[in-house]
Design a protein around this motif. Structure first.
Motif, PDB file in Angstrom:
ATOM      1  N   ALA A 126     -74.334   0.312  32.159  1.00 43.82           N
ATOM      2  CA  ALA A 126     -74.518   0.266  33.613  1.00 43.82           C
ATOM      3  C   ALA A 126     -73.829   1.501  34.186  1.00 43.82           C
ATOM      4  O   ALA A 126     -72.734   1.434  34.762  1.00 43.82           O
ATOM      5  CB  ALA A 126     -73.942  -1.022  34.181  1.00 43.82           C
ATOM      6  N   THR A 127     -74.483   2.640  34.055  1.00 44.73           N
ATOM      7  CA  THR A 127     -73.837   3.921  34.316  1.00 44.73           C
ATOM      8  C   THR A 127     -73.449   4.097  35.785  1.00 44.73           C
ATOM      9  O   THR A 127     -72.453   4.757  36.089  1.00 44.73           O
ATOM     10  CB  THR A 127     -74.741   5.081  33.874  1.00 44.73           C
ATOM     11  N   THR A 128     -74.236   3.541  36.704  1.00 42.57           N
ATOM     12  CA  THR A 128     -73.889   3.683  38.120  1.00 42.57           C
ATOM     13  C   THR A 128     -72.582   2.963  38.420  1.00 42.57           C
ATOM     14  O   THR A 128     -71.744   3.460  39.178  1.00 42.57           O
ATOM     15  CB  THR A 128     -75.010   3.139  39.017  1.00 42.57           C
ATOM     16  N   HIS A 129     -72.401   1.791  37.839  1.00 40.58           N
ATOM     17  CA  HIS A 129     -71.159   1.047  38.051  1.00 40.58           C
ATOM     18  C   HIS A 129     -69.967   1.799  37.463  1.00 40.58           C
ATOM     19  O   HIS A 129     -68.890   1.838  38.074  1.00 40.58           O
ATOM     20  CB  HIS A 129     -71.265  -0.349  37.428  1.00 40.58           C
ATOM     21  N   ASP A 130     -70.149   2.387  36.287  1.00 44.34           N
ATOM     22  CA  ASP A 130     -69.058   3.143  35.675  1.00 44.34           C
ATOM     23  C   ASP A 130     -68.734   4.381  36.501  1.00 44.34           C
ATOM     24  O   ASP A 130     -67.560   4.716  36.710  1.00 44.34           O
ATOM     25  CB  ASP A 130     -69.448   3.542  34.254  1.00 44.34           C
ATOM     26  N   TYR A 131     -69.750   5.068  36.980  1.00 45.22           N
ATOM     27  CA  TYR A 131     -69.550   6.256  37.810  1.00 45.22           C
ATOM     28  C   TYR A 131     -68.797   5.897  39.088  1.00 45.22           C
ATOM     29  O   TYR A 131     -67.843   6.582  39.478  1.00 45.22           O
ATOM     30  CB  TYR A 131     -70.914   6.866  38.140  1.00 45.22           C
ATOM     31  N   LEU A 132     -69.200   4.814  39.730  1.00 44.70           N
ATOM     32  CA  LEU A 132     -68.551   4.407  40.969  1.00 44.70           C
ATOM     33  C   LEU A 132     -67.113   3.956  40.723  1.00 44.70           C
ATOM     34  O   LEU A 132     -66.213   4.254  41.514  1.00 44.70           O
ATOM     35  CB  LEU A 132     -69.355   3.278  41.620  1.00 44.70           C
ATOM     36  N   ARG A 133     -66.896   3.258  39.610  1.00 49.35           N
ATOM     37  CA  ARG A 133     -65.517   2.885  39.258  1.00 49.35           C
ATOM     38  C   ARG A 133     -64.643   4.126  39.127  1.00 49.35           C
ATOM     39  O   ARG A 133     -63.513   4.167  39.642  1.00 49.35           O
ATOM     40  CB  ARG A 133     -65.505   2.098  37.945  1.00 49.35           C
ATOM     41  N   ASN A 134     -65.140   5.130  38.443  1.00 53.58           N
ATOM     42  CA  ASN A 134     -64.344   6.342  38.243  1.00 53.58           C
ATOM     43  C   ASN A 134     -64.126   7.099  39.545  1.00 53.58           C
ATOM     44  O   ASN A 134     -63.070   7.722  39.742  1.00 53.58           O
ATOM     45  CB  ASN A 134     -65.009   7.232  37.191  1.00 53.58           C
ATOM     46  N   LEU A 135     -65.095   7.059  40.457  1.00 54.59           N
ATOM     47  CA  LEU A 135     -64.892   7.675  41.767  1.00 54.59           C
ATOM     48  C   LEU A 135     -63.764   6.979  42.527  1.00 54.59           C
ATOM     49  O   LEU A 135     -62.958   7.642  43.192  1.00 54.59           O
ATOM     50  CB  LEU A 135     -66.184   7.611  42.588  1.00 54.59           C
ATOM     51  N   VAL A 136     -63.702   5.659  42.447  1.00 54.30           N
ATOM     52  CA  VAL A 136     -62.610   4.934  43.103  1.00 54.30           C
ATOM     53  C   VAL A 136     -61.274   5.336  42.495  1.00 54.30           C
ATOM     54  O   VAL A 136     -60.288   5.559  43.212  1.00 54.30           O
ATOM     55  CB  VAL A 136     -62.828   3.412  43.015  1.00 54.30           C
ATOM     56  N   HIS A 137     -61.222   5.453  41.174  1.00 54.95           N
ATOM     57  CA  HIS A 137     -59.964   5.872  40.541  1.00 54.95           C
ATOM     58  C   HIS A 137     -59.594   7.303  40.937  1.00 54.95           C
ATOM     59  O   HIS A 137     -58.404   7.613  41.101  1.00 54.95           O
ATOM     60  CB  HIS A 137     -60.070   5.749  39.024  1.00 54.95           C
ATOM     61  N   LEU A 138     -60.584   8.156  41.106  1.00 50.13           N
ATOM     62  CA  LEU A 138     -60.296   9.509  41.578  1.00 50.13           C
ATOM     63  C   LEU A 138     -59.742   9.471  42.995  1.00 50.13           C
ATOM     64  O   LEU A 138     -58.803  10.205  43.336  1.00 50.13           O
ATOM     65  CB  LEU A 138     -61.564  10.366  41.523  1.00 50.13           C
ATOM     66  N   ALA A 139     -60.305   8.598  43.826  1.00 53.86           N
ATOM     67  CA  ALA A 139     -59.796   8.449  45.192  1.00 53.86           C
ATOM     68  C   ALA A 139     -58.359   7.922  45.190  1.00 53.86           C
ATOM     69  O   ALA A 139     -57.523   8.378  45.986  1.00 53.86           O
ATOM     70  CB  ALA A 139     -60.704   7.518  45.986  1.00 53.86           C
ATOM     71  N   GLU A 140     -58.063   6.985  44.292  1.00 46.28           N
ATOM     72  CA  GLU A 140     -56.686   6.491  44.171  1.00 46.28           C
ATOM     73  C   GLU A 140     -55.748   7.619  43.765  1.00 46.28           C
ATOM     74  O   GLU A 140     -54.645   7.760  44.321  1.00 46.28           O
ATOM     75  CB  GLU A 140     -56.618   5.371  43.127  1.00 46.28           C
ATOM     76  N   PHE A 141     -56.189   8.414  42.801  1.00 45.90           N
ATOM     77  CA  PHE A 141     -55.371   9.523  42.315  1.00 45.90           C
ATOM     78  C   PHE A 141     -55.123  10.544  43.423  1.00 45.90           C
ATOM     79  O   PHE A 141     -53.983  10.978  43.650  1.00 45.90           O
ATOM     80  CB  PHE A 141     -56.065  10.196  41.132  1.00 45.90           C
ATOM     81  N   SER A 142     -56.188  10.935  44.136  1.00 49.37           N
ATOM     82  CA  SER A 142     -56.036  11.945  45.174  1.00 49.37           C
ATOM     83  C   SER A 142     -55.193  11.437  46.335  1.00 49.37           C
ATOM     84  O   SER A 142     -54.453  12.209  46.962  1.00 49.37           O
ATOM     85  CB  SER A 142     -57.409  12.399  45.667  1.00 49.37           C
ATOM     86  N   ARG A 143     -55.290  10.145  46.605  1.00 51.32           N
ATOM     87  CA  ARG A 143     -54.468   9.547  47.661  1.00 51.32           C
ATOM     88  C   ARG A 143     -52.980   9.671  47.327  1.00 51.32           C
ATOM     89  O   ARG A 143     -52.156   9.935  48.201  1.00 51.32           O
ATOM     90  CB  ARG A 143     -54.851   8.067  47.804  1.00 51.32           C
ATOM     91  N   PHE A 178     -66.080   5.187  51.409  1.00 55.02           N
ATOM     92  CA  PHE A 178     -66.389   5.920  52.637  1.00 55.02           C
ATOM     93  C   PHE A 178     -65.642   5.384  53.850  1.00 55.02           C
ATOM     94  O   PHE A 178     -65.936   5.760  54.980  1.00 55.02           O
ATOM     95  CB  PHE A 178     -67.906   5.922  52.855  1.00 55.02           C
ATOM     96  N   GLU A 179     -64.665   4.501  53.602  1.00 50.30           N
ATOM     97  CA  GLU A 179     -63.746   4.009  54.634  1.00 50.30           C
ATOM     98  C   GLU A 179     -64.498   3.453  55.843  1.00 50.30           C
ATOM     99  O   GLU A 179     -64.228   3.818  56.986  1.00 50.30           O
ATOM    100  CB  GLU A 179     -62.783   5.124  55.054  1.00 50.30           C
ATOM    101  N   ILE A 180     -65.444   2.557  55.565  1.00 50.42           N
ATOM    102  CA  ILE A 180     -66.285   2.016  56.628  1.00 50.42           C
ATOM    103  C   ILE A 180     -66.303   0.493  56.589  1.00 50.42           C
ATOM    104  O   ILE A 180     -66.032  -0.125  55.549  1.00 50.42           O
ATOM    105  CB  ILE A 180     -67.738   2.541  56.532  1.00 50.42           C
ATOM    106  N   GLN A 181     -66.629  -0.089  57.742  1.00 48.82           N
ATOM    107  CA  GLN A 181     -66.804  -1.535  57.822  1.00 48.82           C
ATOM    108  C   GLN A 181     -68.161  -1.919  57.242  1.00 48.82           C
ATOM    109  O   GLN A 181     -69.074  -1.101  57.116  1.00 48.82           O
ATOM    110  CB  GLN A 181     -66.718  -1.987  59.278  1.00 48.82           C
TER     111      GLN A 181
END
Length: 326
Positions: free
Chosen positions: A295-312, A204-207
């Motif tokens: 640990a499904t939440t951790h896996d979901y969040l990891r994949n969201l970060v990879h999606l953000a990397e891809f979209s970037r 979320f690009e926040i401090q």
């Protein structure tokens, strides 16, 4: 003792500069050419604290291939993805008498360090110390002098005289070390901390201070902490903190110690670099699978970060008409 920092990025510079200012002999070895070239061009690194009092600090910096020094202690601060190459390139400067301290983010580095250093001389560490690399040769220490802390643990869990001397000298450098005899518990406590703060702030690009003020910060943080503790319990890893203490650490560091800090994962994302999410949230998920726990939440969040990397990095020009019409 003499120290050499392998990985002169934000945190490597902070550790090395603080040790140098405390009176110790410090060299820097770096694999990123723009950093080396800029520091040499300006005869040092520009250091600020909380964006103020920018001043030039002379440092000695080398490529791995040209480094001929013989430090008593290596401090390793590369990114997880770069470590194997950095160690291979610097291996000619390693010897059996040297110790290594590595406060890197994530997990995966210890196995690589063990290929070059005996376990009796490997000290795992964590750092709750905010630092930002503004650009080549320009670093910003976040937080007042003396802010932040770190934990250290020998891989053998048997501290010796050299370890105690390192702790003493790190204390003199205002790094606020605490020595433990719980190796995996020490390292995993920081992995869990990063799995909350680094990943959510990046998405979320926040401090950190902005994150902790959110009305959902606690709910999100506790969910990730609980999953990670579930994994560690199944892996028989005794953590330094309880679940409640881990959340309180997240809360305190985010609100009090480093509220203005953008975590290192955000810095990587914003500058077009790959993140270390696979070594943080991904590591927790993969460790859980070994013990039949997801640990499904951790896996979901990891994949969201990879999606953000891809979209970037995605180039819309590569879209085909069929894809656009779908």
């Amino acid at each position: 003792m003499k120290y050499t920092v392998l990985g002169a990025g934000a945190m490597g510079l902070r550790y090395g500069v603080l040790l140098q200012e405390a009176g110790f002999d410090v060299d820097f070895v770096e694999i990123w050419d723009p950093q080396i070239n800029k520091i040499r061009e300006q005869n040092g690194v520009f250091v600020s604290r909380d964006h103020e009092n920018k001043h030039l600090v002379p440092v000695n910096i080398y490529t791995p291939e040209e480094y001929k020094g013989n430090p008593d202690v290596w401090i390793v601060f590369t990114k997880q993805m770069q470590l194997e190459d950095a160690l291979k390139r610097t291996a000619h400067a390693f010897n059996d008498n040297q110790y290594v301290v590595s406060p890197m983010n994530g997990m995966g580095h210890i196995d690589k360090l063990n290929q070059y250093f005996d376990k009796s001389k490997v000290i795992g560490a964590t750092a709750l110390i905010g630092t930002v690399l503004n650009g080549p040769g320009d670093v910003d220490f976040i937080g007042a002098a003396g802010a932040g802390s770190m934990h250290m643990a020998n891989e053998t869990e048997k501290p010796d005289d050299v370890t105690n001397q390192i702790v003493e000298e790190f204390t003199k450098a205002n790094l606020n070390p605490t020595l433990t005899t719980n190796f995996l518990g020490t390292l995993m406590a920081k992995v869990i901390f990063n799995s909350v703060v680094n990943t959510l702030c990046t998405m979320f690009e926040i401090q950190m201070g902005e994150f902790i003020q959110s009305p959902v910060a606690e709910k999100l943080g506790r969910q990730l902490i609980n999953e990670a503790f579930d994994v560690c319990e199944r892996a028989n890893i005794t953590l330094l903190n309880t679940r409640e203490e881990e959340w309180q650490t997240v809360k305190f560091v985010s609100s009090t110690t480093n509220p203005l800090h953008y975590p290192s994962m955000y810095q990587d994302m914003s500058k077009g670099r790959n993140t270390e999410v696979d070594y943080i949230n991904g590591y927790i998920y993969e460790l859980g699978l070994k013990y039949h726990y997801e640990a499904t939440t951790h896996d979901y969040l990891r994949n969201l970060v990879h999606l953000a990397e891809f979209s970037r990095d995605f180039d819309p020009a590569t879209l085909t008409k069929e894809t656009a019409d779908a």
